[in-house]
Scaffold this active site. Structure first.
Site, PDB file in Angstrom:
ATOM      1  CG  HIS A   1      42.234  38.160  40.195  1.00  0.00           C
ATOM      2  ND1 HIS A   1      42.098  38.844  41.382  1.00  0.00           N
ATOM      3  CD2 HIS A   1      41.007  38.188  39.618  1.00  0.00           C
ATOM      4  CE1 HIS A   1      40.868  39.275  41.499  1.00  0.00           C
ATOM      5  NE2 HIS A   1      40.170  38.881  40.448  1.00  0.00           N
TER       6      HIS A   1
HETATM    7  P1  TYD Z   1      37.103  39.599  36.181  1.00  0.00           P
HETATM    8  O1  TYD Z   1      38.172  40.358  36.907  1.00  0.00           O
HETATM    9  O2  TYD Z   1      37.568  38.513  35.261  1.00  0.00           O
HETATM   10  O3  TYD Z   1      36.070  38.993  37.228  1.00  0.00           O
HETATM   11  P2  TYD Z   1      36.283  37.826  38.328  1.00  0.00           P
HETATM   12  O4  TYD Z   1      37.591  38.102  39.003  1.00  0.00           O
HETATM   13  O5  TYD Z   1      35.115  37.955  39.261  1.00  0.00           O
HETATM   14  O6  TYD Z   1      36.285  36.507  37.633  1.00  0.00           O
HETATM   15  O7  TYD Z   1      36.214  40.655  35.411  1.00  0.00           O
HETATM   16  C1  TYD Z   1      35.199  40.276  34.496  1.00  0.00           C
HETATM   17  C2  TYD Z   1      34.994  41.410  33.496  1.00  0.00           C
HETATM   18  O8  TYD Z   1      34.542  42.597  34.136  1.00  0.00           O
HETATM   19  C3  TYD Z   1      36.266  41.781  32.763  1.00  0.00           C
HETATM   20  O9  TYD Z   1      35.937  41.981  31.388  1.00  0.00           O
HETATM   21  C4  TYD Z   1      36.703  43.088  33.368  1.00  0.00           C
HETATM   22  C5  TYD Z   1      35.419  43.694  33.865  1.00  0.00           C
HETATM   23  N1  TYD Z   1      35.601  44.483  35.102  1.00  0.00           N
HETATM   24  C6  TYD Z   1      35.522  45.867  35.048  1.00  0.00           C
HETATM   25  O10 TYD Z   1      35.318  46.473  33.992  1.00  0.00           O
HETATM   26  N2  TYD Z   1      35.660  46.575  36.209  1.00  0.00           N
HETATM   27  C7  TYD Z   1      35.898  45.962  37.401  1.00  0.00           C
HETATM   28  O11 TYD Z   1      36.014  46.651  38.452  1.00  0.00           O
HETATM   29  C8  TYD Z   1      35.990  44.521  37.437  1.00  0.00           C
HETATM   30  C9  TYD Z   1      36.262  43.804  38.719  1.00  0.00           C
HETATM   31  C10 TYD Z   1      35.837  43.832  36.258  1.00  0.00           C
END
Ligand code: TYD
Length: 134
Positions: free
Chosen positions: A52
């Site tokens: 992303h």
């Molecule tokens: P995600 O952004 O998909 O993680 P990555 O980019 O590492 O693959 O986030 C995974 C889950 O965690 C999603 O359900 C959202 C939650 N999350 C939060 O609640 N707060 C945060 O600061 C982050 C980064 C994720």
């Protein structure tokens, strides 16, 4: 923003016979006020995370343990950084696409950010990202 704005920041290490310590203060040691931190761990080696770009969030990525790789993409150029040192952080400005992968089994990746979590400021569609930055 482009990937030339992504840079490794070396933190001061306080080392003595009792062990080592790194202290990080917002604005002074990283280029923003820290509003949020999260960490990822227990990641399978074939997993790619991130995938992303963020409209508002900037990040510092610090590999506290183990190692991983980060691919950065600004719509034109790409750069790969290996993180394996817990006294340095990778600064990633907003609107840079990032993929994290090649996590070692023991990897603990700490992420600092200037923004609270807001799912709406994440761009998860690469075509949409390329359209926005071009
Ligand atoms: P995600 O952004 O998909 O993680 P990555 O980019 O590492 O693959 O986030 C995974 C889950 O965690 C999603 O359900 C959202 C939650 N999350 C939060 O609640 N707060 C945060 O600061 C982050 C980064 C994720």
């Amino acid at each position: 923003m482009n990937i030339d704005d992504c840079k490794l920041i070396k933190f001061k290490e306080f080392a003595d016979p009792h062990g080592n310590l790194v202290a990080i203060e917002g604005v002074k040691d990283v280029p923003f006020n820290i509003k949020r931190l999260f960490y990822i761990y227990d990641i399978l080696s074939d997993v790619v995370r991130g995938k992303h770009a963020n409209r508002k969030s900037e990040f510092i990525l610090i590999c506290l343990n183990g190692s991983c790789k980060v691919d950065l993409f600004d719509g034109i150029n790409t750069k790969t950084i290996k993180l394996e040192c817990n006294t340095e952080g990778l600064y990633i400005p907003k609107m840079v696409w990032k993929d994290m992968y090649a996590f070692s089994r023991d990897c603990v990746l700490l992420c600092l950010s200037n923004e609270y979590y807001d799912a709406d400021e994440y761009i998860r569609d690469k075509e949409e990202y390329i359209k926005e930055v071009s």
